[in-house]
Design a protein around this motif. Structure first.
Motif, PDB file in Angstrom:
ATOM      1  N   TYR A  78     -55.301 -48.955  65.034  1.00 29.71           N
ATOM      2  CA  TYR A  78     -53.839 -49.032  65.133  1.00 29.71           C
ATOM      3  C   TYR A  78     -53.216 -47.630  65.172  1.00 29.71           C
ATOM      4  N   ALA A  79     -53.714 -46.736  64.306  1.00 28.15           N
ATOM      5  CA  ALA A  79     -53.174 -45.368  64.275  1.00 28.15           C
ATOM      6  C   ALA A  79     -53.383 -44.661  65.604  1.00 28.15           C
ATOM      7  N   LYS A  80     -54.539 -44.854  66.213  1.00 35.59           N
ATOM      8  CA  LYS A  80     -54.826 -44.225  67.498  1.00 35.59           C
ATOM      9  C   LYS A  80     -53.923 -44.790  68.591  1.00 35.59           C
ATOM     10  N   GLU A  81     -53.708 -46.095  68.567  1.00 36.96           N
ATOM     11  CA  GLU A  81     -52.844 -46.713  69.575  1.00 36.96           C
ATOM     12  C   GLU A  81     -51.414 -46.205  69.484  1.00 36.96           C
ATOM     13  N   VAL A  82     -50.981 -45.894  68.287  1.00 36.21           N
ATOM     14  CA  VAL A  82     -49.613 -45.396  68.098  1.00 36.21           C
ATOM     15  C   VAL A  82     -49.500 -43.919  68.442  1.00 36.21           C
ATOM     16  N   LEU A  83     -50.504 -43.142  68.074  1.00 33.31           N
ATOM     17  CA  LEU A  83     -50.396 -41.687  68.169  1.00 33.31           C
ATOM     18  C   LEU A  83     -50.923 -41.089  69.473  1.00 33.31           C
ATOM     19  N   LEU A  84     -51.901 -41.742  70.113  1.00 34.83           N
ATOM     20  CA  LEU A  84     -52.484 -41.164  71.326  1.00 34.83           C
ATOM     21  C   LEU A  84     -51.660 -41.496  72.569  1.00 34.83           C
ATOM     22  N   ASP A  85     -51.715 -40.603  73.563  1.00 36.29           N
ATOM     23  CA  ASP A  85     -51.034 -40.882  74.822  1.00 36.29           C
ATOM     24  C   ASP A  85     -51.893 -41.824  75.671  1.00 36.29           C
ATOM     25  N   LYS A  86     -51.356 -42.284  76.791  1.00 38.31           N
ATOM     26  CA  LYS A  86     -52.045 -43.278  77.623  1.00 38.31           C
ATOM     27  C   LYS A  86     -53.381 -42.766  78.148  1.00 38.31           C
ATOM     28  N   ARG A  87     -53.409 -41.519  78.537  1.00 39.09           N
ATOM     29  CA  ARG A  87     -54.646 -40.951  79.069  1.00 39.09           C
ATOM     30  C   ARG A  87     -55.749 -40.936  78.006  1.00 39.09           C
ATOM     31  N   SER A  88     -55.399 -40.509  76.805  1.00 39.67           N
ATOM     32  CA  SER A  88     -56.365 -40.450  75.712  1.00 39.67           C
ATOM     33  C   SER A  88     -56.816 -41.842  75.311  1.00 39.67           C
ATOM     34  N   LEU A  89     -55.886 -42.807  75.348  1.00 40.22           N
ATOM     35  CA  LEU A  89     -56.234 -44.183  74.994  1.00 40.22           C
ATOM     36  C   LEU A  89     -57.213 -44.775  76.004  1.00 40.22           C
ATOM     37  N   LYS A  90     -56.992 -44.455  77.273  1.00 35.99           N
ATOM     38  CA  LYS A  90     -57.878 -44.969  78.319  1.00 35.99           C
ATOM     39  C   LYS A  90     -59.280 -44.392  78.146  1.00 35.99           C
ATOM     40  N   LYS A  91     -59.345 -43.118  77.823  1.00 37.74           N
ATOM     41  CA  LYS A  91     -60.639 -42.469  77.594  1.00 37.74           C
ATOM     42  C   LYS A  91     -61.332 -43.056  76.373  1.00 37.74           C
ATOM     43  N   LEU A  92     -60.538 -43.325  75.329  1.00 37.29           N
ATOM     44  CA  LEU A  92     -61.080 -43.901  74.099  1.00 37.29           C
ATOM     45  C   LEU A  92     -61.640 -45.295  74.356  1.00 37.29           C
ATOM     46  N   ALA A  93     -60.929 -46.082  75.158  1.00 39.71           N
ATOM     47  CA  ALA A  93     -61.375 -47.446  75.463  1.00 39.71           C
ATOM     48  C   ALA A  93     -62.712 -47.433  76.192  1.00 39.71           C
ATOM     49  N   LYS A  94     -62.886 -46.490  77.115  1.00 41.05           N
ATOM     50  CA  LYS A  94     -64.157 -46.381  77.847  1.00 41.05           C
ATOM     51  C   LYS A  94     -65.305 -46.006  76.907  1.00 41.05           C
ATOM     52  N   GLU A  95     -65.025 -45.081  76.002  1.00 45.00           N
ATOM     53  CA  GLU A  95     -66.052 -44.652  75.051  1.00 45.00           C
ATOM     54  C   GLU A  95     -66.455 -45.792  74.119  1.00 45.00           C
ATOM     55  N   LYS A 118     -66.231 -48.990  74.754  1.00 48.36           N
ATOM     56  CA  LYS A 118     -66.960 -49.996  75.536  1.00 48.36           C
ATOM     57  C   LYS A 118     -68.405 -49.573  75.725  1.00 48.36           C
ATOM     58  N   LYS A 119     -68.599 -48.283  75.980  1.00 44.39           N
ATOM     59  CA  LYS A 119     -69.947 -47.753  76.166  1.00 44.39           C
ATOM     60  C   LYS A 119     -70.758 -47.860  74.877  1.00 44.39           C
ATOM     61  N   GLU A 120     -70.133 -47.545  73.747  1.00 38.50           N
ATOM     62  CA  GLU A 120     -70.803 -47.631  72.453  1.00 38.50           C
ATOM     63  C   GLU A 120     -71.151 -49.076  72.111  1.00 38.50           C
ATOM     64  N   SER A 121     -70.255 -49.998  72.455  1.00 42.23           N
ATOM     65  CA  SER A 121     -70.499 -51.411  72.177  1.00 42.23           C
ATOM     66  C   SER A 121     -71.690 -51.942  72.965  1.00 42.23           C
ATOM     67  N   LYS A 122     -71.799 -51.543  74.252  1.00 40.90           N
ATOM     68  CA  LYS A 122     -72.925 -51.975  75.079  1.00 40.90           C
ATOM     69  C   LYS A 122     -74.243 -51.411  74.556  1.00 40.90           C
ATOM     70  N   ALA A 123     -74.219 -50.147  74.176  1.00 35.97           N
ATOM     71  CA  ALA A 123     -75.436 -49.511  73.670  1.00 35.97           C
ATOM     72  C   ALA A 123     -75.915 -50.172  72.389  1.00 35.97           C
ATOM     73  N   LYS A 124     -74.961 -50.561  71.549  1.00 38.62           N
ATOM     74  CA  LYS A 124     -75.310 -51.205  70.293  1.00 38.62           C
ATOM     75  C   LYS A 124     -75.874 -52.602  70.505  1.00 38.62           C
ATOM     76  N   SER A 125     -75.316 -53.340  71.458  1.00 41.14           N
ATOM     77  CA  SER A 125     -75.771 -54.705  71.717  1.00 41.14           C
ATOM     78  C   SER A 125     -77.161 -54.735  72.357  1.00 41.14           C
ATOM     79  N   LYS A 126     -77.527 -53.671  73.105  1.00 42.48           N
ATOM     80  CA  LYS A 126     -78.833 -53.617  73.760  1.00 42.48           C
ATOM     81  C   LYS A 126     -79.946 -53.186  72.810  1.00 42.48           C
ATOM     82  N   SER A 127     -79.557 -52.583  71.692  1.00 45.34           N
ATOM     83  CA  SER A 127     -80.557 -52.077  70.755  1.00 45.34           C
ATOM     84  C   SER A 127     -81.043 -53.197  69.847  1.00 45.34           C
TER      85      SER A 127
END
Length: 339
Positions: free
Chosen positions: A57-74, A76-85
């Protein structure tokens, strides 16, 4: 005359309303008192999930759109890596308990249930954190509470106790059991001593020509009495018993914290956390909040709480007590200031 009639009608309505209200309240309280005490149940809450939600929630409020988009990609990537392990081992857990002790240490019944639940599921790599707050109380109650905490160590689990406000007398008896004892800077720590006191109304009874009789079997079945006439022999025996309990208290603390100079700290005094660390009463100066954050996200953190559902009478009583406490504290705060 018309005015008197209207006034009389108004008074009658008020009396009727008050009477009806009293009847309803009396009925509710009567039914509530007949209810059986609620059965206890265990509540396990993921503090890791709560911290994750707060962070997101804090990140969604404080980060700009570009940073939020980058965070979402990261993420998603971490979630996939965790599910495959498939070989990823389960993260060690930190179980958090809260103990806020009263004079009679009645809360030990809940502590017993919470510890039992943890011991049924915990592994050796897990840790238990107890957030403790108590100014002490009866010897047997806090002795049992300390024994309950010892069960955690006996099972090979790491036990950390954090004192944010106070751990004095019986509260410190519990706290010193910890493998690691933490305190905030100005928490009250210590009071390794024993206190016993009682009034004596014998002179008042004699003044009003009231006789009091007490019969015992055994020389020291009763040393001091509230209504009888006390003597020096009884006082000496009473003092001896207190000293013996103090020795047991000192021995217990020494066994838990052997590197501490027990004679220096077992004077009945208490100290703020900073001074307590210098005296060896605690191991580190840190709040429970910071300690929990230091383990996130490396550990899965869970709050464990045993609760008993209150009946209507208990809820009404608690509500009235809370209102009275707020009124008292508000009045008291206006009357004086304190640190």
């Amino acid at each position: 005359m018309e005015f008197l009639y209207e006034y009389g009608l108004f008074v009658a309505k008020v009396i009727t309303f008050v009477f009806a209200f009293i009847v309803i309240v009396s009925t509710v309280v009567g039914v509530a008192n007949k209810q059986k005490p609620g059965k206890g149940h265990l509540e396990i809450t993921s503090l890791s999930d709560q911290l994750k939600d707060v962070t997101q929630y804090a990140k969604e409020v404080l980060l700009d759109k570009r940073s939020l988009k980058k965070l979402a990609k990261e993420q998603k990537k971490e979630s996939k890596a965790k599910s495959k392990s498939d070989t990823e081992s389960a993260a060690p857990r930190l179980f958090v308990l809260d103990f806020k002790g009263s004079m009679d240490a009645s809360e030990v019944e809940h502590l017993r249930e919470e510890i039992t639940a943890i011991l049924c599921v915990a592994d050796k790599q897990d840790e238990v954190l107890v957030r403790l707050e108590s100014g002490g109380g009866v010897v047997h109650g806090y002795g049992l509470a300390a024994s309950q905490l010892q069960r955690i160590k006996d099972k090979g689990l790491a036990l950390t106790i954090a004192v944010d406000k106070v751990a004095a007398s019986g509260g410190y008896m519990m706290a010193c059991v910890a493998d690691k004892l933490l305190a905030s800077q100005f928490a009250y720590i210590g009071s390794i001593g024993v206190l016993a006191q009682l009034p004596n109304f014998n002179k008042l009874l004699k003044k009003n020509d009231i006789e009091f009789e007490q019969h015992t079997a055994g020389e020291f079945k009763r040393t001091l009495t509230v209504f009888g006439e006390n003597n020096d022999e009884g006082r000496a025996k009473f003092k001896q018993e207190i000293e013996e309990i103090h020795i047991l208290f000192k021995d217990f603390v020494s066994a838990q914290r052997p590197s501490m100079d027990i004679d220096r700290v077992a004077t009945g005094e208490y100290w703020p956390g900073i001074k307590a660390k210098e005296l060896g009463l605690v191991d580190d100066i840190i709040t429970s909040d910071d300690y929990i954050l230091s383990h996130y996200p490396k550990r899965e953190i869970f709050s464990v709480k045993y609760s008993i559902k209150k009946n209507v009478a208990e809820k009404l009583g608690m509500s009235a007590a809370n209102v009275a406490e707020r009124v008292f504290m508000k009045t008291w705060s206006k009357a004086r200031h304190w640190f």
